[in-house]
Design a protein around this motif. Structure first.
Motif, PDB file in Angstrom:
ATOM      1  N   CYS A 176      35.483  56.063  92.310  1.00 16.19           N
ATOM      2  CA  CYS A 176      36.671  55.560  92.676  1.00 16.19           C
ATOM      3  C   CYS A 176      37.556  57.142  92.816  1.00 16.19           C
ATOM      4  O   CYS A 176      38.317  56.625  94.384  1.00 16.19           O
ATOM      5  N   LEU A 177      37.722  57.792  92.666  1.00 15.73           N
ATOM      6  CA  LEU A 177      39.289  58.773  92.654  1.00 15.73           C
ATOM      7  C   LEU A 177      38.378  59.346  94.290  1.00 15.73           C
ATOM      8  O   LEU A 177      39.305  59.594  94.969  1.00 15.73           O
ATOM      9  N   LEU A 181      44.377  55.059  87.143  1.00 19.09           N
ATOM     10  CA  LEU A 181      43.151  55.822  88.329  1.00 19.09           C
ATOM     11  C   LEU A 181      44.296  55.866  89.283  1.00 19.09           C
ATOM     12  O   LEU A 181      43.160  57.328  90.503  1.00 19.09           O
ATOM     13  N   LEU A 219      36.831  49.251  94.864  1.00 19.16           N
ATOM     14  CA  LEU A 219      36.158  49.644  93.540  1.00 19.16           C
ATOM     15  C   LEU A 219      35.690  49.557  92.362  1.00 19.16           C
ATOM     16  O   LEU A 219      35.633  49.775  91.571  1.00 19.16           O
ATOM     17  N   HIS A 220      35.770  48.579  92.525  1.00 16.10           N
ATOM     18  CA  HIS A 220      35.310  47.969  90.977  1.00 16.10           C
ATOM     19  C   HIS A 220      33.350  48.047  91.322  1.00 16.10           C
ATOM     20  O   HIS A 220      32.758  47.522  90.267  1.00 16.10           O
ATOM     21  N   PRO A 233      32.731  53.022  89.421  1.00 20.45           N
ATOM     22  CA  PRO A 233      32.977  54.090  88.374  1.00 20.45           C
ATOM     23  C   PRO A 233      33.997  54.685  88.354  1.00 20.45           C
ATOM     24  O   PRO A 233      34.200  55.265  89.613  1.00 20.45           O
ATOM     25  N   ASP A 234      35.208  55.123  87.721  1.00 18.34           N
ATOM     26  CA  ASP A 234      36.484  56.027  87.718  1.00 18.34           C
ATOM     27  C   ASP A 234      35.687  57.216  88.654  1.00 18.34           C
ATOM     28  O   ASP A 234      37.155  57.202  89.920  1.00 18.34           O
ATOM     29  N   GLU A 235      34.698  58.056  88.609  1.00 22.84           N
ATOM     30  CA  GLU A 235      34.687  59.268  89.303  1.00 22.84           C
ATOM     31  C   GLU A 235      34.845  59.341  91.147  1.00 22.84           C
ATOM     32  O   GLU A 235      34.978  60.227  91.501  1.00 22.84           O
ATOM     33  N   ARG A 256      39.515  46.071  86.038  1.00 24.36           N
ATOM     34  CA  ARG A 256      40.189  46.702  85.475  1.00 24.36           C
ATOM     35  C   ARG A 256      41.153  46.420  85.500  1.00 24.36           C
ATOM     36  O   ARG A 256      42.004  45.179  86.351  1.00 24.36           O
ATOM     37  N   GLU A 269      44.889  50.100  83.577  1.00 16.12           N
ATOM     38  CA  GLU A 269      43.385  50.736  84.200  1.00 16.12           C
ATOM     39  C   GLU A 269      43.691  51.768  85.920  1.00 16.12           C
ATOM     40  O   GLU A 269      43.511  52.887  86.093  1.00 16.12           O
TER      41      GLU A 269
END
Length: 344
Positions: free
Chosen positions: A261-262, A318, A253-254, A257-259, A310, A314
């Motif tokens: 990772c989702l 997520l 995941l690192h 970016p968040d989108e 994170r 965070e």
């Protein structure tokens, strides 16, 4: 101004000296790389040796080699005694090639000119909110690795080295179930899955990653896990193997970016068996000014792949957005922690 003890004549901290040393921090990386490439730690395994003897063995200049080792000794990598001989320290010992969990390949990867150029572009990353790697090399990291087998081998070997101790620590720390199916998503060459299966004979496992990593996995040669694993190639942005009782995401995941990772987490959520869990093995950043290796890695992720480390909060947000609920965070004896989640 006398700064020999780190303070000026008024007894105040020598801020100028500190800033100069910080500004020259890139030389520490260069010195560490030099010592690793010259195999100095391996030469010291039998006992301390002076710079002249080490230089003869490494084909280097004695005066310049001593200056490199003297500098490294100020940071706890090697120790110089009153006779001028250099000794191994725990940090230097970890750079030997013949020790368990050697960090030799990890240091060579992290100090490779490819990544040093990327770090030098950090200002552009900050100004443009995007990885400097892509602007320097014209494409994202993983696309670039696919076209450069030598760099790909360096990257995979370095990540295996970096992960070696983490794999062992996580396999001991997290209470893996006695039975079930573990799916290691983005598991690289399978070091963590191997450690888990060795320690838990009732478990079976699936190694899932892109073809270049899976094709050189480490599972096949171990008799202790024979018949309890499979290796599958695929894209975790599309789907992951179904029916797992535990989905593992270590240092995945690192990278994103968040989108993005989702997308990965939602695919895991969709594939999970009833009562399954997800564990994320990553640095969990402490709040405030507390030092943590993850805070340096966070900048590397920003510059190289537009990823990030994170905080607990965070991670919780997520995971919640992916239909998962954070249940606990387990610290380990290594720098990452284990973040556990279940279906919300």
């Amino acid at each position: 101004m006398d700064t020999t003890d780190g303070r000026d004549i008024a007894g105040e901290p020598d801020i100028t000296g500190q800033l100069i040393e910080h500004a020259l921090g890139h030389l520490f990386s260069a010195a560490l790389r030099t010592a690793a490439r010259c195999r100095v730690p391996d030469l010291l395994a039998a006992g301390p040796r002076g710079a002249a003897e080490l230089a003869e063995a490494t084909g280097t200049d004695a005066g310049h080699l001593r200056r490199v080792l003297r500098y490294l000794a100020t940071r706890g990598v090697f120790r110089e005694d009153e006779t001028g001989a250099f000794h191994l320290t725990p940090a230097a010992d970890a750079l030997r090639l013949d020790v368990e969990h050697s960090q030799h390949a990890a240091v060579l990867m992290l100090t490779d000119p490819t990544f040093l150029r990327t770090s030098a572009g950090l200002e552009e990353t900050v100004r443009k909110a995007g990885p400097s790697f892509e602007r320097i090399f014209g494409e994202p990291l993983f696309a670039h690795l696919a076209k450069d087998p030598e760099l790909r081998e360096l990257f995979d070997s370095g990540m295996t080295s970096l992960s070696a101790r983490v794999d062992a620590v996580v396999a001991r720390t997290y209470p893996f179930p006695g039975q079930g199916r573990v799916v290691d998503v983005g598991g690289g060459r399978g070091g963590l899955l191997l450690a888990v299966l060795r320690g838990h004979p009732g478990l079976a496992g699936v190694l899932f990653d892109q073809t270049p990593a899976v094709s050189s996995h480490v599972l096949a040669g171990d008799e202790a896990v024979r018949g309890r694993w499979s290796a599958e190639s695929g894209d975790f942005f599309t789907e992951v193997p179904g029916g797992g009782d535990l989905y593992v995401l270590k240092h995945v995941l690192h990278d994103w970016p968040d989108e993005d990772c989702l997308r990965i987490l939602r695919n895991c959520r969709a594939a999970m068996a009833r009562d399954a869990r997800v564990i994320v093995v990553e640095s969990v950043l402490p709040e405030g000014n507390a030092p943590h290796p993850g805070k340096a890695m966070d900048l590397a992720m920003a510059a190289v792949v537009n990823g990030q480390e994170r905080t607990r909060e965070e991670f919780a947000a997520l995971l919640a957005a992916a239909g998962l609920r954070l249940t606990r965070v387990l610290p380990t004896a290594a720098f990452p922690s284990v973040v556990e989640a279940v279906a919300a």
